[in-house]
Design a protein around this motif. Structure first.
Motif, PDB file in Angstrom:
ATOM      1  N   LEU A 103     -10.789   1.100  -3.216  1.00  0.00           N
ATOM      2  CA  LEU A 103      -9.898   0.873  -4.230  1.00  0.00           C
ATOM      3  C   LEU A 103     -10.192   0.081  -5.424  1.00  0.00           C
ATOM      4  O   LEU A 103      -9.144  -0.046  -6.339  1.00  0.00           O
ATOM      5  CB  LEU A 103      -8.707   0.692  -3.755  1.00  0.00           C
ATOM      6  CG  LEU A 103      -7.899   1.853  -2.847  1.00  0.00           C
ATOM      7  CD1 LEU A 103      -6.820   1.273  -1.832  1.00  0.00           C
ATOM      8  CD2 LEU A 103      -7.562   2.955  -3.814  1.00  0.00           C
ATOM      9  N   SER A 157     -11.553  -0.013   2.874  1.00  0.00           N
ATOM     10  CA  SER A 157     -10.644   0.652   2.075  1.00  0.00           C
ATOM     11  C   SER A 157     -10.311  -0.033   0.802  1.00  0.00           C
ATOM     12  O   SER A 157     -10.377   0.497  -0.424  1.00  0.00           O
ATOM     13  CB  SER A 157      -9.353   0.725   2.839  1.00  0.00           C
ATOM     14  OG  SER A 157      -9.440   1.189   3.990  1.00  0.00           O
ATOM     15  N   ASN A 174      -6.036   9.329  -5.391  1.00  0.00           N
ATOM     16  CA  ASN A 174      -6.049   8.152  -5.848  1.00  0.00           C
ATOM     17  C   ASN A 174      -6.848   7.904  -7.241  1.00  0.00           C
ATOM     18  O   ASN A 174      -7.015   6.912  -7.978  1.00  0.00           O
ATOM     19  CB  ASN A 174      -6.530   6.901  -4.981  1.00  0.00           C
ATOM     20  CG  ASN A 174      -5.682   7.169  -3.814  1.00  0.00           C
ATOM     21  OD1 ASN A 174      -4.599   6.317  -3.799  1.00  0.00           O
ATOM     22  ND2 ASN A 174      -6.117   7.420  -2.752  1.00  0.00           N
ATOM     23  N   GLN A 187      -2.771   5.508  -0.589  1.00  0.00           N
ATOM     24  CA  GLN A 187      -3.878   4.516  -0.394  1.00  0.00           C
ATOM     25  C   GLN A 187      -4.088   4.278   0.996  1.00  0.00           C
ATOM     26  O   GLN A 187      -5.101   3.880   1.590  1.00  0.00           O
ATOM     27  CB  GLN A 187      -3.532   3.249  -0.971  1.00  0.00           C
ATOM     28  CG  GLN A 187      -3.618   3.160  -2.494  1.00  0.00           C
ATOM     29  CD  GLN A 187      -2.738   1.968  -3.185  1.00  0.00           C
ATOM     30  OE1 GLN A 187      -1.794   1.416  -2.772  1.00  0.00           O
ATOM     31  NE2 GLN A 187      -3.473   1.586  -4.385  1.00  0.00           N
ATOM     32  N   TRP A 229       0.764  -1.100   0.010  1.00  0.00           N
ATOM     33  CA  TRP A 229       0.073  -0.084  -0.027  1.00  0.00           C
ATOM     34  C   TRP A 229       0.698   1.283  -0.078  1.00  0.00           C
ATOM     35  O   TRP A 229       1.908   1.349   0.909  1.00  0.00           O
ATOM     36  CB  TRP A 229      -0.880  -0.039   1.218  1.00  0.00           C
ATOM     37  CG  TRP A 229      -1.794  -0.991   1.169  1.00  0.00           C
ATOM     38  CD1 TRP A 229      -1.670  -2.329   1.254  1.00  0.00           C
ATOM     39  CD2 TRP A 229      -3.444  -0.864   1.302  1.00  0.00           C
ATOM     40  NE1 TRP A 229      -2.876  -3.015   1.391  1.00  0.00           N
ATOM     41  CE2 TRP A 229      -4.103  -1.984   1.445  1.00  0.00           C
ATOM     42  CE3 TRP A 229      -4.194   0.151   1.298  1.00  0.00           C
ATOM     43  CZ2 TRP A 229      -5.296  -2.296   1.581  1.00  0.00           C
ATOM     44  CZ3 TRP A 229      -5.653  -0.020   1.459  1.00  0.00           C
ATOM     45  CH2 TRP A 229      -6.123  -1.161   1.411  1.00  0.00           C
ATOM     46  N   CYS A 235      -9.001  11.632  -0.305  1.00  0.00           N
ATOM     47  CA  CYS A 235      -8.317  10.469  -0.948  1.00  0.00           C
ATOM     48  C   CYS A 235      -8.934  10.089  -2.229  1.00  0.00           C
ATOM     49  O   CYS A 235      -8.199   9.587  -3.253  1.00  0.00           O
ATOM     50  CB  CYS A 235      -8.518   9.147  -0.232  1.00  0.00           C
ATOM     51  SG  CYS A 235      -7.617   9.234   1.379  1.00  0.00           S
TER      52      CYS A 235
END
Lengths: 277, 328
Positions: free
Chosen positions: A239, A235, A152, A76, A72, A148
């Motif tokens: 992603l 999480s 990302n 992330q 990670w 985030c």
């Protein structure tokens, strides 16, 4: 069948209405209590902001010498921090003020009043108090998560949002069940508050990706105390890295924990001896 | 015919209690090897209570009064035996049963400490499914009976013990329970507050026909409210019946002090076949059995020209004290 229908539709609806009304009174009285002590409210708010800054700073130290931990990268890992902040906010808003009180209820014998009310005792004990400053932490957590998305380049779909909500609810259920299970043991041991503090320290571990731990620790934090489930899976969902089996597993684990904690409470109540007068 | 609202048959209750020896050695031993003993606190209890009765539980500290109350309201599981309260098994704690009862404990409180009692009343009303309009009406009615008004809007922590107890009563009665379990409700209250509370309970019983079970160490609570008492000693019932009968049984005599106009009358009084307790100049004190009291007093008043007369009975606390320390 007719009786069953009556139970579910008539009493069920009436019950939901009643519980919502009671819950609104719980919230109202909690806010009233908090507003009685203005300075305390301000200090709590400051603590949550400083707590978040401290955590992000700690995370940046870990990443200062390396680009990746357990596969990670920093951006992330920040998602996990955001999820952790939300869950910590939930803990501070509901679990901490309520489940801490169980010890008081049992030591002072005021659980008597709860048990003699025509309302579910677990509902009363879990939702009587609310700490509004924890809500700020939840908002901060969502703010970190939104940031985030930008970092990302996460493209959002209704599907991924639904999955995020489901996994977050599961995480909260696991966390709640663990706290409630430990707090329930107070009925036998009277003072077990330290155990919930240990659980809180374990929750700190949830700020780091599951893959960054050694194999044995990963097994421990996934099975015995499923802390890593709580933060890592939501999480990964965000992603798009989480396989379906992990999500299904989290749902199953959370349901098992919830059912077990409820049964354990009902069982423990049989041993409640009340405090002497 | 008045039906039994409470039936208790052969109830027993035991607790596991761990004991610790004094000193650091005892503490360490207690930590590693905790020894528990099984203590029977309620033993073969049997009684029935009729609807609308006010019954007082008498007993020394630790006799088992509170345990019996807690078994009756469903907080504790009896080790064995049968109980029926308002047609339900209390320990099942069904909502329909809980709506019929209330428990008030003098030494514990249910009101939320930092906010005014009125907020706790509305919370309780919502728990019992009472509509807001009806809740307002009931709060008004009960606050008038209890004579509290502006105190309802002050934080609980700012109220005096007497005011707080009144508010506790209001919170406990908002759902109009038909059975009241009161565990030392007047504990720590001043004389006036105690009297007000007693008066309220009597009126409440008269107006609503509610059944009241009460434990108290203040004899005035018992004598003012209860016609029937149940005496408990070390978990056993030692007496169950009318208070008046108990008092006659425990204290069968009255003392009569007579002040005569002349010493001659004292000499003549001595000739009566009565138990003399004391003679002091022209004052003589007899101990007379309550059963003969009326006739004996009539005879004295008819035969003698007396200056003053005083009738005394031993204080009720002293009399009841006997029942608290003697098993039989």
């Amino acid at each position: 069948m007719e009786i069953w229908n009556k139970k579910v539709y008539c009493y069920g609806f009436m019950n939901i209405k009643k519980y919502l009304q009671v819950y609104s009174y719980f919230n109202y009285s909690s806010f009233s209590i908090e507003l009685e002590y203005k300075i305390n409210l301000f200090i709590d708010l400051l603590t949550s902001i400083l707590g978040l800054i401290g955590s992000v700073f700690l995370l940046s130290i870990f990443f200062s010498n390396t680009d990746k931990i357990g596969g990670w990268d920093f951006n992330q890992a920040l998602i996990i921090q955001g999820i952790y902040t939300i869950l910590n906010g939930v803990t501070n808003t509901w679990f901490n003020p309520n489940l801490k009180e169980i010890v008081k209820y049992i030591r002072e014998g005021t659980l008597d009043y709860v048990l003699l009310k025509p309302i579910d005792s677990q509902f009363w004990i879990s939702f009587k108090r609310i700490s509004p400053t924890g809500l700020i932490e939840i908002l901060l957590g969502f703010f970190v998560l939104s940031y985030c998305f930008y970092l990302n380049n996460i493209s959002f779909t209704i599907w991924s949002l639904n999955l995020l909500i489901i996994t977050l609810i599961c995480s909260i259920s696991i966390l709640y069940s663990l706290w409630f299970l430990i707090s329930t043991t107070t009925i036998w041991f009277v003072k077990t508050w330290n155990a919930t503090e240990v659980l809180r320290s374990f929750l700190y571990m949830g700020r780091f990706p599951m893959d960054s731990f050694s194999f044995s620790l990963r097994i421990f934090f996934s099975t015995v105390i499923p802390i890593t489930f709580i933060t890592t899976i939501p999480s990964e969902v965000l992603l798009g890295l989480s396989p379906a089996w992990k999500i299904i597993l989290e749902i199953l684990v959370s349901m098992t924990f919830l059912i077990f904690s409820r049964r354990f409470w009902k069982y423990a109540l049989k041993f409640y001896t009340s405090a002497s007068s | 015919m008045v039906t039994n609202i409470i039936e208790v048959k052969d109830i027993n209750k035991s607790f596991s209690i761990s004991s610790k020896r004094p000193g650091i050695q005892g503490t360490i031993k207690h930590f590693f090897n905790r020894k528990t003993i099984e203590k029977k606190v309620v033993k073969n209890i049997n009684f029935e209570i009729k609807k609308g009765e006010i019954v007082g539980f008498l007993g020394a500290n630790g006799a088992g009064k509170t345990t019996i109350l807690k078994i009756l309201c469903g907080l504790l599981y009896p080790s064995n035996g049968y109980i029926s309260v308002a047609g339900s098994l209390p320990f099942e704690r069904e909502a329909s049963f809980l709506k019929k009862i209330t428990l008030i404990m003098g030494q514990k409180q249910q009101l939320i400490w930092d906010i005014p009692p009125i907020d706790s009343f509305y919370l309780n009303a919502s728990i019992y499914g009472i509509e807001k309009k009806e809740a307002i009406r009931r709060i008004k009615e009960l606050s008038e009976m209890l004579e509290i008004d502006s105190e309802l809007y002050l934080p609980v922590r700012k109220l005096s013990l007497g005011q707080r107890m009144k508010a506790e009563l209001l919170a406990a009665l908002i759902h109009r329970p038909s059975i009241l379990f009161l565990d030392e409700p007047t504990l720590g209250l001043d004389i006036n507050a105690q009297a007000n509370l007693r008066k309220f309970l009597k009126i409440y019983n008269k107006q609503t026909g509610a059944t009241i079970l009460l434990t108290s160490h203040y004899m005035k609570d018992i004598t003012y409210l209860c016609k029937r008492v149940i005496c408990i000693h070390e978990g056993y019932i030692t007496y169950d019946g009318k208070l008046e009968k108990l008092l006659t049984k425990l204290s069968p005599n009255k003392d009569v002090s007579i002040i005569c106009k002349s010493i001659k009358d004292i000499e003549n009084l001595k000739k009566l076949n009565l138990e003399i307790k004391n003679i002091n100049d022209n004052q003589i004190t007899f101990t007379i059995n309550k059963l003969d009291f009326k006739n004996t007093l009539k005879e004295i008043l008819n035969k003698f020209d007396i200056e003053d007369l005083q009738i005394t009975e031993p204080p009720i606390d002293e009399v009841i004290g006997k029942v608290l320390i003697n098993k039989k």
